[in-house]
Design a protein around this motif. Structure first.
Motif, PDB file in Angstrom:
ATOM      1  N   VAL A   1      -0.507  -4.585  -5.235  1.00  0.00           N
ATOM      2  CA  VAL A   1      -1.496  -4.326  -4.180  1.00  0.00           C
ATOM      3  C   VAL A   1      -2.694  -5.241  -4.356  1.00  0.00           C
ATOM      4  CG1 VAL A   1      -3.155  -2.630  -3.372  1.00  0.00           C
ATOM      5  CG2 VAL A   1      -0.826  -1.964  -3.719  1.00  0.00           C
TER       6      VAL A   1
ATOM      7  N   PRO B   1      -1.934   7.104 -14.167  1.00  0.00           N
ATOM      8  CA  PRO B   1      -2.206   5.713 -13.782  1.00  0.00           C
ATOM      9  C   PRO B   1      -1.328   4.709 -14.505  1.00  0.00           C
ATOM     10  CG  PRO B   1      -4.119   6.730 -14.793  1.00  0.00           C
ATOM     11  CD  PRO B   1      -3.106   7.787 -14.672  1.00  0.00           C
TER      12      PRO B   1
ATOM     13  N   LYS C   1       2.043   6.993  -6.528  1.00  0.00           N
ATOM     14  CA  LYS C   1       0.980   7.901  -6.955  1.00  0.00           C
ATOM     15  C   LYS C   1       1.301   9.338  -6.632  1.00  0.00           C
ATOM     16  CE  LYS C   1      -2.620   6.229  -8.930  1.00  0.00           C
ATOM     17  NZ  LYS C   1      -3.110   6.788 -10.168  1.00  0.00           N
TER      18      LYS C   1
ATOM     19  N   GLY D   1       0.242  -1.246  -8.563  1.00  0.00           N
ATOM     20  CA  GLY D   1      -1.175  -1.495  -8.345  1.00  0.00           C
ATOM     21  C   GLY D   1      -1.495  -2.967  -8.426  1.00  0.00           C
TER      22      GLY D   1
ATOM     23  N   PRO E   1       0.833  11.145 -10.711  1.00  0.00           N
ATOM     24  CA  PRO E   1      -0.529  10.627 -10.659  1.00  0.00           C
ATOM     25  C   PRO E   1      -0.977   9.892 -11.914  1.00  0.00           C
ATOM     26  CG  PRO E   1      -0.561  12.997 -10.891  1.00  0.00           C
ATOM     27  CD  PRO E   1       0.860  12.608 -10.723  1.00  0.00           C
TER      28      PRO E   1
ATOM     29  N   PHE F   1       2.581   1.838  -3.328  1.00  0.00           N
ATOM     30  CA  PHE F   1       1.660   2.339  -4.347  1.00  0.00           C
ATOM     31  C   PHE F   1       1.319   3.799  -4.116  1.00  0.00           C
ATOM     32  CE2 PHE F   1      -1.431   2.119  -7.561  1.00  0.00           C
ATOM     33  CZ  PHE F   1      -2.589   2.701  -7.117  1.00  0.00           C
ATOM     34  N   LEU F   2       1.087   4.173  -2.858  1.00  0.00           N
ATOM     35  CA  LEU F   2       0.724   5.569  -2.582  1.00  0.00           C
ATOM     36  C   LEU F   2       1.887   6.494  -2.874  1.00  0.00           C
ATOM     37  CD1 LEU F   2      -1.380   5.155   0.644  1.00  0.00           C
ATOM     38  CD2 LEU F   2      -2.155   5.654  -1.636  1.00  0.00           C
TER      39      LEU F   2
ATOM     40  N   ASN G   1       0.830  -1.213   0.000  1.00  0.00           N
ATOM     41  CA  ASN G   1       0.000   0.000   0.000  1.00  0.00           C
ATOM     42  C   ASN G   1       0.854   1.248   0.000  1.00  0.00           C
ATOM     43  OD1 ASN G   1      -2.219  -1.574   0.035  1.00  0.00           O
ATOM     44  ND2 ASN G   1      -2.886  -1.058   2.109  1.00  0.00           N
TER      45      ASN G   1
END
Lengths: 143, 106
Positions: free
Chosen positions: B56, B46, B40, B53, B44, B36-37, B33
């Motif tokens: 996750v 995707p 991001k 992702g 941003p 991934f954050l 997590n």
């Protein structure tokens, strides 16, 4: 007529000489009535009242604080759960978005293939940062 | 209350199941997590964070499968209670206690 018969006095000449029938005090007069103020001066003093008020208020605020702590813990639990599942939801949405975006880019290339000088693909802003597409409808299949 | 698995037996990650397993996800998939954050936050876009992702998603789905195998009855009742009360923890304390007793956090 009957009053004269009831209240008559021997030898009265007219009704106007009848003895009086009045509403008056009993013989000896009424009992004495007290009308003087007698407010007692006992009870809590000013300091006692103030301390009781201050005590009630502070105990109440203490209870409010305890309740707020409990509520904050509950909210924290809910927010922590949301923080924990945020990445998987975002990852799934990213996968879906990338698939749709590729389809959209192919469609744009097909439409604009005869236009000279059109750099097919992304023609978003010049700041260098990625911005989500502002087509006005985010998820047409849902709406 | 329905079951958290679909026809094959794999647990379906609906919101009720995810919120029910949220504490487990928070402890066991914490590294994925956070990675991934962080990805991001840096970008941003995707398309740039698709691999993280996928990590996750795999971590969470494996975790759900483990929970479904080890304590499926408690997970089903807890997720059903969450579904009934739209993800309010305060209404499902009993099921939560049973679930955490059956499948404790690492």
């Amino acid at each position: 007529m009957t009053e004269a018969v009831i209240r008559k006095k021997a030898g009265m000449a007219s009704v106007k000489d009848m003895p009086f029938l009045q509403d008056g005090p009993p013989p000896g007069g009424f009992a004495p009535v007290r009308f003087a103020r007698r407010i007692p001066n006992k009870g809590p003093s000013a300091i006692a009242i103030f301390l009781a008020t201050f005590g009630a208020f502070s105990w109440g605020m203490y209870q409010v604080g305890k309740g707020n702590k409990i509520r904050r813990a509950l909210k924290e639990e809910k927010y922590a759960a949301r923080r924990a599942i945020l990445p998987i939801l975002q990852a799934e949405e990213d996968e879906r978005f990338v698939k749709e975006w590729k389809k959209y880019l192919e469609e744009e290339a097909r439409i604009m293939k005869d236009v000279p000088g059109w750099k097919v693909g992304e023609n978003v802003y010049n700041s260098g940062r990625w911005m989500p597409p502002a087509t006005g409808e985010l998820r047409p299949d849902i709406w | 209350m329905g079951s958290t698995g679909d026809a094959v037996g794999e647990p379906v990650p609906t919101s009720a199941v995810l919120m029910a397993a949220a504490k487990h996800i928070g402890t066991r998939c914490r590294n994925e997590n956070l990675a991934f954050l962080k990805c991001k936050k840096d970008d941003p876009n995707p398309e740039k964070c698709l691999d993280k992702g996928r990590q996750v998603t795999q971590c969470v789905l494996h975790l759900l499968r483990d929970l479904h195998q080890n304590c499926s009855k408690e997970l089903d009742s807890y997720a059903g209670c969450m579904y009934y009360h739209t993800n309010e923890f305060e209404f499902c304390r009993k099921e939560q206690k049973e679930f955490e007793k059956a499948c404790p956090f690492p």
